[in-house]
Design a protein around this motif. Structure first.
Motif, mmCIF file in Angstrom:
data_model
loop_
_atom_site.group_PDB
_atom_site.id
_atom_site.type_symbol
_atom_site.label_atom_id
_atom_site.label_comp_id
_atom_site.label_asym_id
_atom_site.label_seq_id
_atom_site.Cartn_x
_atom_site.Cartn_y
_atom_site.Cartn_z
ATOM 1 N N LEU B 250 32.054 49.318 1.110
ATOM 2 C CA LEU B 250 31.965 49.970 -0.014
ATOM 3 C C LEU B 250 31.701 51.882 0.245
ATOM 4 C CD1 LEU B 250 29.980 47.557 -1.147
ATOM 5 C CD2 LEU B 250 31.704 47.884 -1.937
ATOM 6 N N GLY B 251 32.089 52.248 1.424
ATOM 7 C CA GLY B 251 32.458 53.939 1.431
ATOM 8 C C GLY B 251 29.976 54.492 2.069
ATOM 9 N N ALA B 252 29.508 54.233 1.849
ATOM 10 C CA ALA B 252 27.965 53.657 3.081
ATOM 11 C C ALA B 252 27.598 53.108 4.573
ATOM 12 C CB ALA B 252 27.383 52.760 1.975
ATOM 13 N N THR B 253 26.950 53.789 4.312
ATOM 14 C CA THR B 253 26.447 53.232 5.508
ATOM 15 C C THR B 253 26.224 52.827 6.015
ATOM 16 O OG1 THR B 253 25.786 56.125 6.912
ATOM 17 C CG2 THR B 253 25.679 54.728 8.585
ATOM 18 N N THR B 254 25.291 51.703 4.641
ATOM 19 C CA THR B 254 23.998 51.261 5.394
ATOM 20 C C THR B 254 24.313 50.472 3.400
ATOM 21 O OG1 THR B 254 22.398 52.299 6.114
ATOM 22 C CG2 THR B 254 21.592 50.077 5.500
ATOM 23 N N GLU B 322 27.083 45.002 -9.597
ATOM 24 C CA GLU B 322 26.212 46.505 -9.561
ATOM 25 C C GLU B 322 24.230 46.319 -9.277
ATOM 26 O OE1 GLU B 322 26.328 43.040 -10.484
ATOM 27 O OE2 GLU B 322 24.633 42.596 -11.969
ATOM 28 N N ARG B 323 24.580 45.368 -8.131
ATOM 29 C CA ARG B 323 22.820 45.981 -7.768
ATOM 30 C C ARG B 323 23.362 45.994 -6.462
ATOM 31 N NH1 ARG B 323 18.346 46.076 -11.300
ATOM 32 N NH2 ARG B 323 18.218 44.161 -13.458
ATOM 33 N N ILE B 324 23.972 46.631 -6.008
ATOM 34 C CA ILE B 324 24.106 46.979 -4.392
ATOM 35 C C ILE B 324 23.761 48.311 -3.877
ATOM 36 C CG2 ILE B 324 25.220 47.552 -2.567
ATOM 37 C CD1 ILE B 324 27.002 44.485 -3.229
ATOM 38 N N HIS B 325 22.911 48.387 -3.909
ATOM 39 C CA HIS B 325 22.402 50.200 -3.229
ATOM 40 C C HIS B 325 23.463 50.737 -1.796
ATOM 41 C CE1 HIS B 325 19.467 49.347 -6.281
ATOM 42 N NE2 HIS B 325 18.692 48.559 -5.985
ATOM 43 N N LYS B 326 23.884 51.288 -3.116
ATOM 44 C CA LYS B 326 24.654 52.057 -1.626
ATOM 45 C C LYS B 326 23.638 53.749 -0.292
ATOM 46 C CE LYS B 326 27.919 51.891 -4.245
ATOM 47 N NZ LYS B 326 29.390 52.723 -4.744
#
Ligand SMILES: Nc1ncnc2c1ncn2[C@@H]1O[C@H](COP(=O)(O)OP(=O)(O)O)[C@@H](O)[C@H]1O
Ligand SMILES: [Mg+2]
Lengths: 288, 335, 276
Positions: B250-254, B322-326
Motif C-alpha cells: 500500500l506504499g507505507a512502512t506501517t 477505506e479504514r486502513i491508516h498508512k
C-alpha cells in the motif's frame, strides 16, 4: 510548588530565623575570639592588653585540658551507648501486648520532665549519699560497704544520672519507630523461618536506623553542654570536669576571661569536630 | 470569558527540558483535554497555566492579557486536584466558602452560592461534615464545588477521577460533562485515560514527552490520527499495526487498522490466523489472533454481538480497505 | 501466632514492663514520698516507704524560706514566652524549608542545629557583657530571648518534619483559591499542623523550663525561675532531705503534670522525622 515568587517569599520567611541564629552565633563568637587574645581579668585590672596566643598555649598545656576533653567524650559516649541500647530494649518491650501499656509509658517518660538540677540533687543526696542514701542502705542490707558514688565512681555515677534523664527520650522515639514497622514484614520473616534474633538483626534494627540517628544527634547536642548535673554533684571534682565545666571554672571561678575564652574556642572546635562527624552520619541517614 | 493562549511556552526543571516551546490556544467555553502517557508533562503544562510553576520562556495570555507573571491567586482560574486537596480541618461548607472568603464576597452571596453548588452536586446533606468523613466521590464533588463558586474564567482539572473506582468514574465523568454544558465555562482537563478524553472533550490535545502530537476533536483524532503515536493512543482497543510486505503493497512502512474495522470469517478472508483468546462480552466479542501478517504482535478484532470461536480455531480476517491508516518510515500519516 | 501461649507471654511482658517502669519512676516517687516525711523519718534506716506520719511541714518551711510563687511565675513567663516567640519565628522558616525546598535546605537545617552545639560556656562572658550593656541581665525578657534562640533550631526542625507530611497540593489549592501567603499560613497550614505545633510547643516548654545554664548564670533575684529556686538547695550539705524533696517536688510538679496530661500530643510529634 516553586515559582519565583514563592522562592523569594521563602527566603523572606526564612530570614528572621537565619538572621537571629547567625547573630546569636557570630556576635558572641567574635567577642570570644577577641577576648581570647587578651589578658583579661575582670576583677583584677580588667583588660591588660593583647597577649597573642598565650591563652591558647596555656589552656592547651594546662594539666586539666586533655583529661577534660576525655571526660566530655566519655560522658557523651557512655550516655549515648546506655540510652540507645536500653532504649531499644525498652521500646521493644513496650511494643509487646501487655496490660496497662499507657500507664507504663507514663512511668517511663517521667524523668524527661525533671529538671537536671533537681535530678542531680535528688540522686546526689537521696540515693548516692554514702551515709543516708538509699543505695547505701541497700548495700548495708547485703552487708557490703556503701560506695562513695560521687567520689569513688564519679564518672559512672554521672553517666548514670544523665542516662536516667535521657532514657525516656530515646525510648519514646524508638518506640514510635518500632510501632511504624510493618508487622507483615516480621510475619513474612517468621514464615520464612527466621529466628527471633535474626528478625531483630535484619528487620527491626535496620528499620530503627533513622530513629537511632535522630536520638544520637539530638542527645549529643544536649550532652555536649551538660552543666547542672556536674555543677550540683561533684562541682567538677573527682575527674568529672568536662571541657565545658573547665571553661566555666576559668571564666567564673578564676575570673580569667582571656583564658576561659581561649578554652571556649577549643570547645567550639571540639563541638565542630563532633558536629562534622555527626552531620556525616546524619546526612546519610536523614533525608532532611 | 476564558480564552487561554500559550505562546512558545517552555518549561525546564534544572537542565531537563520537560516541555519544549509549544503554542496552543484554548477557546472560550471549550472543553479541552490534555491526554498522554504518564510522565509526558500534562500536569506540568496545567500547572504552568495555573501559575503554580513559572514558565521558563514564552508567554501565557488569559483573555488576551499577559498573565505570565500573575500569581495563581490573581489569574481567576480554579483547579481541581487529583488528590482533591480539600482542607481537612474545615467542614464542607467552609471548604466551599474558602475561595469566596478570600475574594471578600459578602456572607449572603456566599450562602446563596454554597446552597446552589451543594444542590447541583448533591452535597446538601453533607455541608457540616469534614472531608475525612466523606467518600471519594463526595470529596471529588466538594473539590468541584469549591471550584465553581468562585465563578472562574476557566476550570483546570488534573486527573480528577483517577482516585475513584471504575463505576464512580463513569458517573463523575457524566457529571463533569453536564457541568460544562450548564456553565459553558472553559475547562482544561488532564487525563492519561483516552476514554475520558474521547467522551468528554470538545478538543483533545495529545502530548508525548512534552510535545503536542495532535490537536483536534475526538472524531478527527479517531479518523485521521496524524501519526502512529496518536493512532495507537486514541481508540480502544488499540489499533493493530502491520509492517512488512502487506504495508509496502500500500506504499507505507506501517499500516494500521482498528479492531472494529476488521471483519472475521471462519471460511475465507484476506489474512489467515488462529485464535489466541476470545473474550465474550455478549454485546461484543474481542478476539486476539495470531495472524500471519503480524507475526510479532497479536491482532485484536472486535465483532458486534456474539461470535463463537475458541482457542486454536483458524479464522480469516478482512480489513475494510477505506479504514486502513498508512504511515511512513517517520511514523507520519500518509494520505 | 500460637494463641495458647499469648496470655502467658502477655503476663510476663506486663510484669517485666511494670517492674522496669516502676524502677525508672522510683526516684521521682521517692522524692515525692520523702517530701511528706519529717526530717528524721527521711533519713531513717531502714528506710520507711509509706507507713509514716504524713506531714506538710516541709512545704510550709520551703514556702517560708523562699518566695515559691515568684519563681514559679518567672518559670511560666520565661518558658511560655520563649516558646511563643520561637514558634512565631520558626513557623515561617519551617514553611520555607518544607514547601520550597532548595539544595541548601538540608545544609541550613544542619547549620541551625550545629549552632546548638556551640558550647554555652564558650560564649557566656560575651553574652553576660552584652546583657549588662543592654540592661537585660536578670530580666525575664532577656532570658526569654536567650532560651528562644537556643531552642529555635529544635523548633524549626520539629515543625519542618511535621510540615513535610502535609501535602503541598493543599497549600497550592489555597493559592488557587486566592489566598495570599499570609492567609495560606494562617488559615490552612497552621490549623492543619496543630498536632505538630502542639507537640513542638510542649517539648519546647519542657526544655525551657528545665534549662539550667543560662537561667542560673543570667539571673540573680528578680527574674530567677525554678531552676534557681532549686539550685539554692544544693549548698546546705545533705541532711535536709525532706525539705529538699519538698522543694524538688514543687519545682518539677507543674511540668510533670503538664507533661503527663499532654503525653499523647507530645509523643505524637516527637519523631523528628525518624519515622517514615
Ligand atoms: N518539580 C519537578 N522537578 C523536576 N522534575 C519534575 C518536576 N515535576 C515534574 N517533573 C518531571 O516532568 C515530567 C512531567 O511530569 P508531569 O507533568 O507530572 O507528567 P504527567 O502529569 O503527564 O504524568 C516528568 O518526567 C517528571 O519527572
Ligand atoms: Mg500528572
Amino acid at each position: 510548588m516553586a515559582t519565583q515568587q514563592s522562592r523569594s517569599a521563602a527566603r523572606l520567611m526564612m530570614a528572621p530565623a537565619v538572621v537571629l541564629l547567625l547573630g546569636w552565633m557570630l556576635v558572641p563568637l567574635t567577642m570570644t575570639l577577641y577576648f581570647s587574645f587578651k589578658k583579661y581579668l575582670p576583677l583584677r585590672g580588667g583588660d591588660l592588653g593583647w597577649v597573642g596566643f598565650e591563652n591558647y598555649a596555656r589552656f592547651l598545656t594546662s594539666s586539666a585540658f586533655w583529661p577534660s576533653v576525655q571526660t566530655t567524650l566519655v560522658i557523651v559516649g557512655g550516655v549515648l551507648a546506655i540510652t540507645v541500647v536500653l532504649g531499644i530494649f525498652l521500646a521493644i518491650l513496650l511494643n509487646q501486648p501487655m496490660w496497662g501499656q499507657g500507664m507504663v509509658r507514663i512511668l517511663v517518660i517521667a524523668p524527661f520532665f525533671v529538671m537536671p538540677t533537681v535530678s542531680a540533687l535528688v540522686w546526689k543526696n537521696m540515693f548516692m549519699d554514702p551515709n543516708y542514701g538509699l543505695l547505701a542502705h541497700l548495700w548495708k542490707l547485703f552487708g557490703a560497704t556503701p560506695v562513695e558514688w560521687l567520689s569513688q565512681a564519679s564518672l559512672p555515677s554521672i553517666i548514670m544520672i544523665v542516662s536516667w534523664q535521657w532514657l525516656p527520650f530515646a525510648t519514646l522515639i524508638l518506640l514510635t519507630a518500632i510501632q511504624s514497622l510493618d508487622s507483615e514484614q516480621l510475619e513474612a520473616a517468621e514464615m520464612d523461618g527466621a529466628p527471633a534474633h535474626k528478625r531483630f538483626a535484619y528487620i527491626t534494627l535496620p528499620h530503627l536506623g533513622r530513629a537511632i540517628t535522630v536520638v544520637i544527634l539530638i542527645q549529643t547536642i544536649f550532652l555536649l553542654s551538660i552543666f547542672a548535673e556536674i555543677f550540683v554533684t561533684t562541682g567538677g571534682a573527682f575527674g568529672t570536669k568536662t571541657l565545658s565545666y573547665l571553661i566555666f571554672q576559668r571564666v567564673l571561678e578564676s575570673q580569667n576571661v582571656g583564658l576561659g575564652s581561649a578554652g571556649g574556642v577549643y570547645a567550639i572546635i571540639l563541638a565542630n569536630i563532633v558536629a562534622y562527624f555527626l552531620v556525616r552520619i546524619v546526612g546519610k541517614n536523614l533525608d532532611a | 470569558m476564558g480564552r487561554i493562549t500559550l505562546d512558545k511556552v517552555s518549561k525546564s526543571f534544572g537542565d531537563v527540558e520537560v516541555i519544549p516551546p509549544l503554542d496552543l490556544t484554548i477557546e472560550d467555553g471549550e472543553f479541552t483535554v490534555f491526554v498522554g502517557p504518564s510522565g509526558c508533562g500534562k500536569s506540568t503544562l496545567l500547572r504552568l497555566i495555573a501559575g503554580l510553576e513559572d514558565i521558563t520562556s514564552g508567554q501565557i495570555r488569559i483573555d488576551s492579557e499577559d498573565a505570565t507573571n500573575v500569581p495563581p491567586a490573581k489569574r481567576g482560574l480554579a483547579m481541581v486536584f487529583q488528590s482533591y486537596a480539600l482542607y481537612p480541618h474545615m467542614s464542607v461548607r467552609k471548604n466551599i466558602a474558602f475561595p469566596m472568603k478570600m475574594a471578600g464576597i459578602d456572607q449572603a452571596e456566599q450562602d446563596k452560592r454554597i446552597d446552589a453548588a451543594a444542590k447541583a452536586l448533591n452535597l446538601t446533606d453533607y455541608l457540616d461534615r469534614r472531608p475525612g468523613q466523606l467518600s471519594g466521590g463526595q470529596r471529588q464533588r466538594v473539590a468541584i464545588g469549591r471550584a465553581i463558586v468562585r465563578e472562574p474564567a476557566a476550570f483546570l482539572f488534573d486527573e480528577p477521577l483517577s482516585n475513584l473506582d471504575a463505576a464512580l468514574r463513569v458517573g463523575m465523568r457524566l457529571e463533569i460533562s453536564e457541568l460544562h454544558e450548564r456553565l459553558k465555562t472553559t475547562m482544561i482537563y488532564v487525563t492519561h485515560d483516552q476514554v475520558e478524553a474521547m467522551t468528554m472533550a470538545d478538543k483533545i490535545v495529545v502530548l508525548q514527552a512534552g510535545v503536542i502530537e495532535q490537536v483536534g476533536s475526538p472524531l478527527e483524532l479517531y479518523e485521521r490520527p496524524c501519526n502512529k503515536f496518536v493512532a495507537g493512543f486514541i481508540g480502544s482497543p488499540k489499533m493493530n499495526f502491520i509492517e512488512g510486505k502487506e504495508a509496502a503493497n500500500l506504499g507505507a512502512t506501517t499500516i494500521g487498522i482498528r479492531p472494529e474495522h476488521i471483519s472475521i470469517s471462519t471460511t475465507e478472508g484476506q489474512w489467515k490466523g488462529t485464535v489466541g483468546v476470545a473474550e465474550h462480552l455478549g454485546s461484543d466479542t474481542f478476539l486476539y489472533i495470531h495472524a500471519d501478517v503480524s507475526p510479532n504482535e497479536t491482532m485484536t478484532v472486535r465483532v458486534d454481538g456474539e461470535f463463537s470461536a475458541r482457542h486454536g480455531d483458524t479464522v480469516y480476517l478482512t480489513p475494510r480497505a477505506e479504514r486502513i491508516h498508512k504511515f511512513g518510515a517517520d511514523g507520519l500519516r500518509i494520505e | 501466632m500460637a494463641r495458647s501461649i499469648a496470655p502467658r507471654r502477655k503476663a510476663i511482658n506486663t510484669l517485666l514492663a511494670w517492674s522496669i517502669g516502676f524502677l525508672i519512676f522510683f526516684p521521682i516517687l521517692w522524692t515525692i514520698l520523702t517530701s511528706f516525711k519529717t526530717e528524721a523519718t527521711a533519713i531513717a534506716n531502714p528506710p520507711v516507704f509509706i507507713g509514716f506520719d504524713w506531714t506538710l511541714e516541709n512545704y510550709q518551711a520551703v514556702m517560708e524560706r523562699s518566695n515559691y510563687g515568684r519563681f514559679l511565675w518567672n518559670s511560666i513567663v520565661i518558658a511560655g514566652g520563649s516558646t511563643i516567640l520561637g514558634i512565631l519565628i520558626a513557623i515561617p522558616a519551617a514553611w520555607s524549608m518544607a514547601f520550597v525546598p532548595s539544595k541548601r535546605t538540608k545544609d541550613i537545617l544542619l547549620w541551625m542545629l550545629s549552632t546548638k552545639m556551640l558550647p554555652a560556656v564558650g560564649v557566656l562572658y560575651p553574652i553576660y557583657l552584652l546583657f549588662i550593656r543592654m540592661g537585660l541581665l536578670d530580666t525575664k525578657i532577656g532570658l526569654m530571648i536567650v532560651l528562644m534562640l537556643i531552642n529555635l533550631p529544635i523548633i524549626v526542625w520539629m515543625l519542618y518534619t511535621y510540615f513535610k507530611e502535609i501535602p503541598g497540593e493543599i497549600l497550592e489549592a489555597a493559592r488557587m483559591d486566592g489566598a495570599t501567603l499570609r492567609e495560606e499560613v494562617i488559615y490552612i497550614l497552621t490549623p492543619m499542623a496543630i498536632p505538630g505545633i502542639a507537640s513542638t510547643l510542649l517539648l519546647n516548654v519542657i526544655l525551657a523550663w528545665n534549662e539550667a545554664f543560662w537561667t542560673l548564670n543570667l539571673t540573680a533575684a528578680k527574674a530567677a525561675p525554678l531552676t534557681a529556686f532549686i539550685a539554692s538547695y544544693s549548698s546546705p550539705e545533705g541532711l535536709f532531705y525532706a525539705k529538699l524533696s519538698a522543694a524538688s517536688t514543687m519545682a518539677i510538679a507543674p511540668i510533670l503534670i503538664l507533661g503527663w496530661f499532654s503525653q499523647k500530643q507530645l509523643v505524637s510529634g516527637l519523631t523528628f522525622g525518624a519515622v517514615k
